[in-house]
Design a protein around this motif. Structure first.
Motif, mmCIF file in Angstrom:
data_model
loop_
_atom_site.group_PDB
_atom_site.id
_atom_site.type_symbol
_atom_site.label_atom_id
_atom_site.label_comp_id
_atom_site.label_asym_id
_atom_site.label_seq_id
_atom_site.Cartn_x
_atom_site.Cartn_y
_atom_site.Cartn_z
ATOM 1 N N ASN A 1 0.827 -1.209 0.000
ATOM 2 C CA ASN A 1 0.000 0.000 0.000
ATOM 3 C C ASN A 1 0.863 1.262 0.000
ATOM 4 O O ASN A 1 0.565 2.239 -0.699
ATOM 5 C CB ASN A 1 -0.946 0.008 1.197
ATOM 6 C CG ASN A 1 -2.102 -0.961 1.039
ATOM 7 O OD1 ASN A 1 -2.404 -1.392 -0.080
ATOM 8 N ND2 ASN A 1 -2.744 -1.304 2.140
ATOM 9 N N GLU A 2 1.933 1.233 0.787
ATOM 10 C CA GLU A 2 2.833 2.388 0.833
ATOM 11 C C GLU A 2 3.567 2.558 -0.493
ATOM 12 O O GLU A 2 3.752 3.676 -0.977
ATOM 13 C CB GLU A 2 3.836 2.217 1.968
ATOM 14 C CG GLU A 2 3.221 2.276 3.361
ATOM 15 C CD GLU A 2 4.230 1.932 4.432
ATOM 16 O OE1 GLU A 2 5.038 2.814 4.767
ATOM 17 O OE2 GLU A 2 4.211 0.785 4.925
ATOM 18 N N LEU A 3 3.972 1.433 -1.072
ATOM 19 C CA LEU A 3 4.650 1.486 -2.367
ATOM 20 C C LEU A 3 3.714 2.014 -3.449
ATOM 21 O O LEU A 3 4.108 2.821 -4.296
ATOM 22 C CB LEU A 3 5.155 0.082 -2.751
ATOM 23 C CG LEU A 3 6.338 -0.451 -1.944
ATOM 24 C CD1 LEU A 3 6.508 -1.949 -2.191
ATOM 25 C CD2 LEU A 3 7.628 0.288 -2.294
ATOM 26 N N SER A 4 2.468 1.563 -3.400
ATOM 27 C CA SER A 4 1.488 2.017 -4.382
ATOM 28 C C SER A 4 1.220 3.522 -4.249
ATOM 29 O O SER A 4 1.113 4.238 -5.249
ATOM 30 C CB SER A 4 0.183 1.239 -4.217
ATOM 31 O OG SER A 4 -0.753 1.610 -5.196
ATOM 32 N N SER A 5 1.150 4.008 -3.017
ATOM 33 C CA SER A 5 0.942 5.439 -2.804
ATOM 34 C C SER A 5 2.126 6.248 -3.328
ATOM 35 O O SER A 5 1.947 7.315 -3.934
ATOM 36 C CB SER A 5 0.736 5.721 -1.312
ATOM 37 O OG SER A 5 -0.462 5.130 -0.850
ATOM 38 N N ASN B 1 13.355 6.085 -1.579
ATOM 39 C CA ASN B 1 14.444 5.145 -1.307
ATOM 40 C C ASN B 1 14.255 4.430 0.022
ATOM 41 O O ASN B 1 14.602 3.249 0.160
ATOM 42 C CB ASN B 1 15.793 5.858 -1.324
ATOM 43 C CG ASN B 1 16.950 4.880 -1.215
ATOM 44 O OD1 ASN B 1 17.129 4.015 -2.061
ATOM 45 N ND2 ASN B 1 17.729 5.005 -0.148
ATOM 46 N N ALA B 2 13.720 5.137 1.007
ATOM 47 C CA ALA B 2 13.473 4.490 2.302
ATOM 48 C C ALA B 2 12.497 3.321 2.139
ATOM 49 O O ALA B 2 12.664 2.253 2.745
ATOM 50 C CB ALA B 2 12.924 5.513 3.292
ATOM 51 N N SER C 1 13.577 -4.128 -0.148
ATOM 52 C CA SER C 1 14.790 -4.908 -0.384
ATOM 53 C C SER C 1 15.102 -5.829 0.788
ATOM 54 O O SER C 1 15.434 -7.007 0.607
ATOM 55 C CB SER C 1 15.969 -3.962 -0.626
ATOM 56 O OG SER C 1 17.195 -4.656 -0.606
ATOM 57 N N GLU C 2 15.001 -5.300 1.992
ATOM 58 C CA GLU C 2 15.310 -6.108 3.180
ATOM 59 C C GLU C 2 14.375 -7.303 3.296
ATOM 60 O O GLU C 2 14.789 -8.406 3.667
ATOM 61 C CB GLU C 2 15.236 -5.226 4.423
ATOM 62 C CG GLU C 2 16.373 -4.204 4.498
ATOM 63 C CD GLU C 2 16.155 -3.154 5.567
ATOM 64 O OE1 GLU C 2 14.999 -3.019 6.049
ATOM 65 O OE2 GLU C 2 17.131 -2.453 5.913
#
Length: 292
Positions: free
Chosen positions: A138-142, A171-172, A178-179
């Protein structure tokens, strides 16, 4: 072909196809807006805003098929992530800088900013495919929606953007994704656990001897892999965002499930028919069967 060329298709930057360079729909912006200096990558000096001597009236390169032989290797490596056609066809409505010279300077200044935004769109679109990162989808989509919104601003508003701040925020999120992916990659590995070599962001691996290395799930963000020997290395699940692959030997290497790898990175490396690439990337035409 300097007349207006109508852009006939929809522009959805969240599609990875639209985040790939379409030179037929661009006004040769990378050949004009960007500067370069005489070096191993470029055969001459060129200032920002000065058209390359090889740029034709139809915005095509007159020596496209001989760029590397003529000393323009850098041109074969560069990728705009589709920013060229976005600026040409959307931001400036299909009116080129030759037809409207008064807008040329503004167009050339907008292009590198758009390129940064499109690079972020590439990473965010990829991150949304990561199943281990579904908790932050959801955060990535926003973030994707917001970045897309920024690319649709008018030219003056784009110039006023604090792109560095936006990149830092995105990037954050990408680091969190990535982690999660790398942790899953490490958990899924079979065989003796043993201690593994670890690398941090910006690792100096210039010329490193990593032939056949098991680099699954490695953090190689921003690593300097210039001229590194990565023949036969396993890079599945490795984070390669910003890694410098110039002249890295990746013949026979497995990069199929590596994350945040771009076409420009692949273009700058030495590979062959046995190099395994992510499905979104294409094998460079300048790679020979042996990778020479």
């Amino acid at each position: 072909m300097s007349e207006n060329r109508e852009y006939t298709g929809p522009f959805h930057s969240s599609s990875r196809l639209d985040l790939q360079a379409d030179c037929e729909s661009c006004f040769g912006l990378c050949c004009v807006a960007l500067p370069f200096a005489a070096s191993a990558d470029f055969a001459m000096d060129k200032t920002a805003g000065q058209p390359c001597q090889n740029l034709q009236p139809d915005f095509r390169c007159g020596v496209h098929n001989s760029l590397r032989q003529l000393g323009f290797r850098g041109c074969t490596v560069y990728d705009c992530f589709g920013a060229g056609q976005k600026v040409s066809r959307v931001t400036f409505g299909g009116r080129d800088w030759r037809q409207a010279p008064g807008s040329a300077k503004l167009m050339f200044e907008v292009f590198p900013i758009m390129r940064q935004l499109h690079e972020l769109l590439w990473y965010l679109t990829e991150a949304l495919t990561f199943q281990p990162a579904n908790t932050i989808h959801n955060e990535l989509s926003s973030a994707l929606d917001e970045t897309e919104r920024l690319t649709c601003l008018d030219p003056d508003s784009i110039l006023k953007l604090d792109v560095a701040a936006h990149r830092a925020n995105v990037n954050a999120l990408l680091l969190r994704a990535s982690e999660l992916v790398r942790a899953e990659a490490l958990r899924s590995q079979k065989g003796p656990s043993g201690r593994r070599k670890t690398y941090g962001r910006g690792a100096d691996l210039i010329g490193a001897k990593l032939r056949g290395a098991d680099l699954r799930g490695a953090n190689l963000r921003g690593a300097y892999l210039i001229a590194a020997d990565l023949r036969g290395a396993d890079l599945r699940g490795a984070d390669l965002i910003g890694a410098d692959f110039r002249d890295a030997d990746i013949r026979g290497a497995d990069l199929t499930d590596s994350i945040f790898l771009t076409q420009a990175q692949i273009n700058s490396a030495k590979g062959d028919a046995a190099t395994k690439l992510p499905s979104a990337l294409t094998r460079p035409t300048h790679w020979s069967a042996s990778g020479a």
